[in-house]
Write a protein that holds these residues in place. Structure first.
Motif, PDB file in Angstrom:
ATOM      1  N   ALA A 119       9.240  10.865  14.004  1.00  0.00           N
ATOM      2  CA  ALA A 119      10.034  10.246  15.054  1.00  0.00           C
ATOM      3  C   ALA A 119       9.185   9.259  15.828  1.00  0.00           C
ATOM      4  O   ALA A 119       7.983   9.462  16.012  1.00  0.00           O
ATOM      5  N   PRO A 120       9.761   8.133  16.289  1.00  0.00           N
ATOM      6  CA  PRO A 120       9.023   7.176  17.109  1.00  0.00           C
ATOM      7  C   PRO A 120       8.358   7.874  18.289  1.00  0.00           C
ATOM      8  O   PRO A 120       8.942   8.725  18.953  1.00  0.00           O
ATOM      9  N   GLY A 121       7.075   7.515  18.482  1.00  0.00           N
ATOM     10  CA  GLY A 121       6.317   8.112  19.570  1.00  0.00           C
ATOM     11  C   GLY A 121       5.404   9.225  19.110  1.00  0.00           C
ATOM     12  O   GLY A 121       4.460   9.587  19.793  1.00  0.00           O
ATOM     13  N   SER A 122       5.669   9.790  17.915  1.00  0.00           N
ATOM     14  CA  SER A 122       4.762  10.795  17.353  1.00  0.00           C
ATOM     15  C   SER A 122       3.856  10.124  16.349  1.00  0.00           C
ATOM     16  O   SER A 122       3.973   8.939  16.060  1.00  0.00           O
ATOM     17  N   ARG A 123       2.943  10.889  15.792  1.00  0.00           N
ATOM     18  CA  ARG A 123       1.958  10.309  14.879  1.00  0.00           C
ATOM     19  C   ARG A 123       2.078  10.953  13.509  1.00  0.00           C
ATOM     20  O   ARG A 123       2.032  12.176  13.385  1.00  0.00           O
ATOM     21  N   ALA A 124       2.238  10.122  12.483  1.00  0.00           N
ATOM     22  CA  ALA A 124       2.301  10.652  11.118  1.00  0.00           C
ATOM     23  C   ALA A 124       0.906  10.979  10.634  1.00  0.00           C
ATOM     24  O   ALA A 124      -0.033  10.226  10.860  1.00  0.00           O
ATOM     25  N   VAL A 125       0.778  12.106   9.999  1.00  0.00           N
ATOM     26  CA  VAL A 125      -0.520  12.494   9.468  1.00  0.00           C
ATOM     27  C   VAL A 125      -0.380  12.644   7.966  1.00  0.00           C
ATOM     28  O   VAL A 125       0.414  13.448   7.484  1.00  0.00           O
ATOM     29  N   ALA A 181       6.955  19.768 -11.496  1.00  0.00           N
ATOM     30  CA  ALA A 181       7.985  19.253 -10.595  1.00  0.00           C
ATOM     31  C   ALA A 181       7.318  18.366  -9.539  1.00  0.00           C
ATOM     32  O   ALA A 181       6.126  18.503  -9.268  1.00  0.00           O
ATOM     33  N   PRO A 182       8.074  17.447  -8.943  1.00  0.00           N
ATOM     34  CA  PRO A 182       7.467  16.551  -7.951  1.00  0.00           C
ATOM     35  C   PRO A 182       7.021  17.305  -6.702  1.00  0.00           C
ATOM     36  O   PRO A 182       7.597  18.334  -6.341  1.00  0.00           O
ATOM     37  N   HIS A 183       5.979  16.782  -6.042  1.00  0.00           N
ATOM     38  CA  HIS A 183       5.576  17.345  -4.753  1.00  0.00           C
ATOM     39  C   HIS A 183       6.631  17.002  -3.703  1.00  0.00           C
ATOM     40  O   HIS A 183       7.465  16.116  -3.909  1.00  0.00           O
ATOM     41  N   ALA A 184       6.608  17.683  -2.604  1.00  0.00           N
ATOM     42  CA  ALA A 184       7.604  17.469  -1.554  1.00  0.00           C
ATOM     43  C   ALA A 184       7.471  16.074  -0.969  1.00  0.00           C
ATOM     44  O   ALA A 184       6.361  15.547  -0.794  1.00  0.00           O
ATOM     45  N   GLU A 185       8.599  15.453  -0.667  1.00  0.00           N
ATOM     46  CA  GLU A 185       8.574  14.143  -0.013  1.00  0.00           C
ATOM     47  C   GLU A 185       7.978  14.270   1.385  1.00  0.00           C
ATOM     48  O   GLU A 185       8.044  15.336   2.012  1.00  0.00           O
ATOM     49  N   PRO A 186       7.397  13.191   1.892  1.00  0.00           N
ATOM     50  CA  PRO A 186       6.875  13.249   3.265  1.00  0.00           C
ATOM     51  C   PRO A 186       7.998  13.456   4.268  1.00  0.00           C
ATOM     52  O   PRO A 186       9.144  13.067   4.030  1.00  0.00           O
ATOM     53  N   LYS A 187       7.644  14.072   5.376  1.00  0.00           N
ATOM     54  CA  LYS A 187       8.620  14.278   6.434  1.00  0.00           C
ATOM     55  C   LYS A 187       8.631  13.061   7.353  1.00  0.00           C
ATOM     56  O   LYS A 187       7.582  12.486   7.642  1.00  0.00           O
ATOM     57  N   PRO A 188       9.809  12.654   7.813  1.00  0.00           N
ATOM     58  CA  PRO A 188       9.869  11.488   8.702  1.00  0.00           C
ATOM     59  C   PRO A 188       9.204  11.793  10.038  1.00  0.00           C
ATOM     60  O   PRO A 188       9.141  12.947  10.477  1.00  0.00           O
ATOM     61  N   GLN A 192       0.826  -1.204   0.000  1.00  0.00           N
ATOM     62  CA  GLN A 192       0.000   0.000   0.000  1.00  0.00           C
ATOM     63  C   GLN A 192       0.862   1.258   0.000  1.00  0.00           C
ATOM     64  O   GLN A 192       0.523   2.271  -0.617  1.00  0.00           O
ATOM     65  N   ALA A 193       1.994   1.192   0.713  1.00  0.00           N
ATOM     66  CA  ALA A 193       2.906   2.336   0.736  1.00  0.00           C
ATOM     67  C   ALA A 193       3.515   2.594  -0.637  1.00  0.00           C
ATOM     68  O   ALA A 193       4.003   3.691  -0.902  1.00  0.00           O
ATOM     69  N   GLY A 194       3.482   1.599  -1.515  1.00  0.00           N
ATOM     70  CA  GLY A 194       3.919   1.814  -2.888  1.00  0.00           C
ATOM     71  C   GLY A 194       2.945   2.668  -3.679  1.00  0.00           C
ATOM     72  O   GLY A 194       3.315   3.253  -4.701  1.00  0.00           O
ATOM     73  N   TYR A 195       1.702   2.741  -3.218  1.00  0.00           N
ATOM     74  CA  TYR A 195       0.703   3.591  -3.854  1.00  0.00           C
ATOM     75  C   TYR A 195       0.836   5.043  -3.395  1.00  0.00           C
ATOM     76  O   TYR A 195       0.739   5.967  -4.201  1.00  0.00           O
ATOM     77  N   TYR A 196       1.005   5.229  -2.101  1.00  0.00           N
ATOM     78  CA  TYR A 196       0.878   6.563  -1.511  1.00  0.00           C
ATOM     79  C   TYR A 196       2.063   6.853  -0.602  1.00  0.00           C
ATOM     80  O   TYR A 196       2.237   6.205   0.429  1.00  0.00           O
ATOM     81  N   ASP A 197       2.862   7.852  -0.953  1.00  0.00           N
ATOM     82  CA  ASP A 197       4.033   8.127  -0.130  1.00  0.00           C
ATOM     83  C   ASP A 197       3.675   8.796   1.192  1.00  0.00           C
ATOM     84  O   ASP A 197       4.520   8.873   2.092  1.00  0.00           O
ATOM     85  N   ASP A 198       2.436   9.274   1.361  1.00  0.00           N
ATOM     86  CA  ASP A 198       2.078   9.812   2.672  1.00  0.00           C
ATOM     87  C   ASP A 198       1.949   8.704   3.722  1.00  0.00           C
ATOM     88  O   ASP A 198       1.840   8.989   4.924  1.00  0.00           O
TER      89      ASP A 198
END
Length: 533
Positions: A523-529, A514-521, A334-340
């Motif tokens: 850190a463990p313990g936080s939540r990716a949105v 041009a490509p959109h910005a890559e997602p930001k990493p 699934q992550a191959g579909y959506y880089d977010d």
């Protein structure tokens, strides 16, 4: 280019092995075209009685639902009919950039979803997002559940209670014993589809999906349709453009299925595997660039070794008793579909290898309450793709082509085989794919959106459709691979789409963003949105 050449070679090898199954219609589909005209006239007279949605308590009040009646078999429009669920949010007429200024309504924008097997019923809610507000001001946003999906004469091929069967393996180089087991499962699944759906099963295919769109158009009172297809939805859209060009006002193709009849669907399936391998490499390289956050290694190779360690560990002892290698592979696919999705997938892998399985289980556990919807989606996917075109009927062909492919693209190859293998044992006569085309002046100018590194619908499909539809314009997001660009994070792509839908204005024959910005990493313990899809 090596992967593209490999797929081309594999495709040429299998052409002679595809069984030329009997077609269910002639090349023009004359009876079905007459039936579509009859059904469209009825739908125009009946309209759509929009009212509260069945699950209205969970939806904003602006969205309403209704049904449209279509023939099960367009060659027999007076025979059995089925009901398609349709949703709508009326144009707001409010320009978000100019306060109280009102804008003219431009009609309905009808959305065809991906899959096959996905629903488009919730599409009108997209008008609540900032990226869509100007379009939502000018258009009624209309979605629908294609035939077989949800409440639209739903298909089922197996008992949903048995659909999620716990932790599963995901061998990249399966043994002969495992292949025999999966062949038996594919035969049983194909048999279940035939037994549970009966004679109706043969009427669930992409040509009928395109005809259904014309009946929905008529029910909405639109003489010419403004239309958006995404992923698989671009294929019935391309068929629609070929069958009903005079009924098109504007049309957006977002992340395009390769429409060459010889590629529907076996060769398109082969082409996905090297494309996903490239995207999997992109993901691993991103994780490696953020080794300070995830600690999975400073090279893509080291990240791969960590993934393989996790897969082996899950094979020995599923996480939480529920997540095995198959669930891990599915989540990273699934992550191959959506880089977010990259930040929270990477965090789950990192945490698991450091002894914390909770994020992995939370993200990858299969939930029983979702089984009915998941089984229905799978049934529609299989039925449509198996019905659409001939497939190899000898497993030795699948084995030969995909064993070769797995040597250079192991990540997705066999997963794709097991997903599609019921088509080798399908009990229903196949359609012959339509030769998608529109000559100069036959079709209004159309807009094609494509990401250069899209894995699910490789970029070559957009180039092919661009060549086949005279007057089409291709907008490419370079060096990016997110699947589904419309209304996403790329302002350049969205600007071209808005200009087209709102003003009918297109760039040159081929525009680049041009490509959109890559997602930001994260850190463990936080939540990716990330963006929800």
């Amino acid at each position: 280019m090596r992967a593209a050449l490999l797929c081309s070679a594999a495709g040429s090898l299998l052409l002679s092995t595809l069984t030329a199954a009997p077609a269910t219609e002639d090349r023009t589909g004359a009876a079905e075209m007459r039936g579509t005209a009859v059904a469209a006239a009825r739908a125009k007279a009946a309209g759509v009685d929009f009212g509260p949605c069945p699950d209205a308590q969970d939806l904003p009040g602006r969205m309403q639902c209704g049904t449209v009646s279509v023939p099960l078999d367009y060659a027999r429009p007076d025979g059995k009919r089925i009901e398609l669920s349709v949703s709508r949010a009326r144009a707001t007429r409010k320009d978000p950039r100019r306060g109280a200024h009102t804008v003219p309504r431009q009609g309905a924008l009808l959305y065809s979803p991906g899959g096959p097997g996905a629903t488009g019923l919730y599409f009108p809610l997209i008008g609540l997002l900032p990226e869509w507000k100007r379009i939502a001001a000018a258009y009624d946003l209309v979605g629908y559940a294609p035939r077989g999906v949800g409440r639209s004469a739903p298909l089922s091929c197996t008992d949903p209670k048995r659909f999620f069967n716990g932790p599963s393996p995901a061998p990249t180089h399966p043994s002969e014993a495992y292949k025999r087991e999966r062949v038996a499962q594919a035969k049983a699944y194909a048999r279940g589809c035939a037994e549970r759906a009966g004679d109706a099963l043969r009427h669930y295919h992409s040509l009928n999906n395109a005809r259904d769109l014309d009946v929905v158009r008529a029910a909405l009172g639109e003489e010419r349709l403004t239309f958006m297809g995404s992923s698989y939805g671009t294929y019935p859209a391309a068929l629609y453009a070929t069958l009903f060009p005079a009924h098109v006002r504007r049309m957006v193709f977002d992340s395009v299925v390769h429409p060459d009849p010889a590629r529907i669907w076996y060769r398109n399936s082969l082409a996905q595997s090297p494309a996903f391998e490239r995207r999997w490499a992109d993901f691993r390289a991103w994780i490696a660039r953020h080794d300070d956050v995830y600690g999975l290694g400073g090279t893509a190779w080291e990240v791969l070794r960590g993934y393989e360690r996790a897969s082996a560990k899950l094979a020995a002892e599923p996480a939480g008793g529920k997540v095995g290698p198959g669930q891990l592979q599915g989540a990273f696919l699934q992550a191959g579909y959506y880089d977010d999705q990259w930040p929270h997938r990477a965090h789950a892998l990192s945490a698991y290898l450091k002894g914390d399985a909770k994020p992995l289980v939370e993200q990858m556990e299969q939930h029983p309450e979702a089984a009915v919807e998941a089984e229905n989606s799978r049934a529609v996917y299989v039925a449509v793709e198996c019905n659409d075109a001939p497939w190899p009927t000898d497993f030795r062909v699948w084995d030969r082509d995909n064993t070769r492919l797995a040597r250079v693209a192991p990540f997705e190859t066999w997963h794709n085989v097991w997903t599609n293998l019921p088509c080798a044992y399908w009990r229903v006569p196949r359609q012959r794919p339509l030769d998608v085309a529109a000559g100069p002046g036959e079709l209004p100018p159309t807009l094609i959106l494509a990401a250069e590194r899209d894995a699910a619908t490789p970029y070559e499909g957009a180039l092919e459709l661009h060549d086949r539809l005279a007057g089409s314009v291709l907008v490419t997001e370079r060096d990016a691979g997110t699947h589904g660009l419309a209304g996403g994070p790329n302002a350049c792509v969205n600007g071209h789409m808005e200009a087209y839908l709102l003003q009918g204005r297109l760039p040159g024959r081929h525009a680049e963003c041009a490509p959109h910005a890559e997602p930001k990493p994260t850190a463990p313990g936080s939540r990716a949105v990330g963006r929800s899809r």
